[in-house]
Design a protein around this motif. Structure first.
Motif: not given
Length: 155
Positions: A61-62, A65, A108-112, A114, A118
């Motif tokens: 995920v990181e 991002q 976790q697409q939304p977290e990616v 982000n 951001d």
């Protein structure tokens, strides 16, 4: 003299490059009225594709991002070109569309995405707040992990 947004980019350590030239029969952006529609930007940095593979298998995920952030930096470069070099003309980031090359069970697409959202708020402040979509893609061009497109309002 550098504008407010250029100064913010410098403060963030972001050095915008010339936007990538399209690789097919499309353009990097289209201006219609006071809106700029930026074509999907991928994880291109210094002429090389970065962050290749599927999030949830090859990438964390990181990593996703970071890939989304790189896409957003490439969007800002396209916006700079659309604004004749003056990013202070950007009045609002209206919408981002985030596409994540991910495994079928990855959620976790939304977290990616982000990572891109951001960056827009870091660069443009409240004007960087936007609506968006964050969706899974079974595959993306050249196996990049993320692609992001944008609609922005300019003055």
């Amino acid at each position: 003299m550098a504008g407010k947004i250029d100064a913010k980019l410098k403060e963030l350590g972001i050095d915008l490059k010339e936007p990538a030239a399209p690789v097919a029969n499309y353009v990097g952006y289209v201006i219609s009225g006071n809106l700029v529609f930026v074509s999907g930007q991928v994880t291109l940095e210094d002429g090389q594709l970065k962050y290749l593979g599927k999030v949830g298998a090859d990438l964390s995920v990181e990593d996703g991002q970071k890939a989304a952030r790189l896409c957003a930096i490439n969007i800002v470069a396209q916006l700079k070109a659309a604004c004749g070099g003056d990013l202070d003309r950007v009045k609002r980031i209206v919408r981002l569309g985030g596409f994540v090359n991910s495994t079928p069970d990855f959620t976790q697409q939304p977290e990616v995405v982000n990572g891109a959202s951001d960056l827009m708020v870091e660069v443009f402040g409240d004007a960087g707040r936007h609506c968006r979509a964050a969706v899974s893609a079974g595959a993306l061009p050249r196996n990049v992990a993320v692609e992001v497109d944008c609609i922005a309002e300019i003055g």
